[in-house]
Design a protein around this motif. Structure first.
Motif, PDB file in Angstrom:
ATOM      1  N   THR A   1      -1.443  10.500  -7.285  1.00  0.00           N
ATOM      2  CA  THR A   1      -2.778   9.063  -7.647  1.00  0.00           C
ATOM      3  C   THR A   1      -2.355   8.819  -5.840  1.00  0.00           C
TER       4      THR A   1
ATOM      5  N   ILE B   1      -9.609   5.005  -5.723  1.00  0.00           N
ATOM      6  CA  ILE B   1      -8.044   5.929  -6.456  1.00  0.00           C
ATOM      7  C   ILE B   1      -8.518   6.914  -7.414  1.00  0.00           C
TER       8      ILE B   1
ATOM      9  N   LYS C   1      -4.834   6.170  -2.945  1.00  0.00           N
ATOM     10  CA  LYS C   1      -5.901   5.035  -2.907  1.00  0.00           C
ATOM     11  C   LYS C   1      -6.505   4.989  -1.002  1.00  0.00           C
TER      12      LYS C   1
ATOM     13  N   ILE D   1      -3.055   6.095   0.855  1.00  0.00           N
ATOM     14  CA  ILE D   1      -2.075   5.445   0.886  1.00  0.00           C
ATOM     15  C   ILE D   1      -1.382   6.551  -0.499  1.00  0.00           C
TER      16      ILE D   1
ATOM     17  N   GLN E   1       0.251   6.239  -3.516  1.00  0.00           N
ATOM     18  CA  GLN E   1       0.930   5.259  -4.893  1.00  0.00           C
ATOM     19  C   GLN E   1       1.408   6.317  -6.194  1.00  0.00           C
ATOM     20  N   GLN E   2       1.220   7.049  -6.626  1.00  0.00           N
ATOM     21  CA  GLN E   2       2.681   7.895  -7.289  1.00  0.00           C
ATOM     22  C   GLN E   2       2.428   9.497  -6.368  1.00  0.00           C
TER      23      GLN E   2
END
Length: 92
Positions: A56, A33, A58, A74, A76-77
């Protein structure tokens, strides 16, 4: 990729700070992360604007004989502001 390269050519005072928030090992994979903040200044032809992107992600890394290789990311945010005002990205 071409659009990204064009955008980076007009960006001034660009900085991109990133940090690892968490690492989890799973066999030959590492799930990481990552938090990051991109700051830059761009011009619309009339005046300069400040851009800030806070994200953020991943990341999945796979161990190979030559070391770890990034398999996928990916997001996430993701928050983008221009001149301090939150904006939305292109619709996908």
């Amino acid at each position: 990729m071409d659009t990204f390269k064009q955008q980076m050519q007009i960006m001034k005072k660009a900085s991109w700070d990133r940090s690892v928030k968490k690492i989890a090992l799973d066999g030959k994979r590492a799930i990481v992360i990552v938090g990051g903040t991109f700051n830059g200044v761009f011009s619309d032809g009339r005046k300069d604007h400040t851009l800030k992107l806070v994200a953020t992600a991943k990341d999945t890394w796979v161990k190979t004989p030559k070391g770890y290789k990034l398999q996928k990311t990916i997001v996430q945010q993701n928050t983008v502001t221009i001149d301090g005002k939150q904006t939305t990205g292109p619709k996908g």
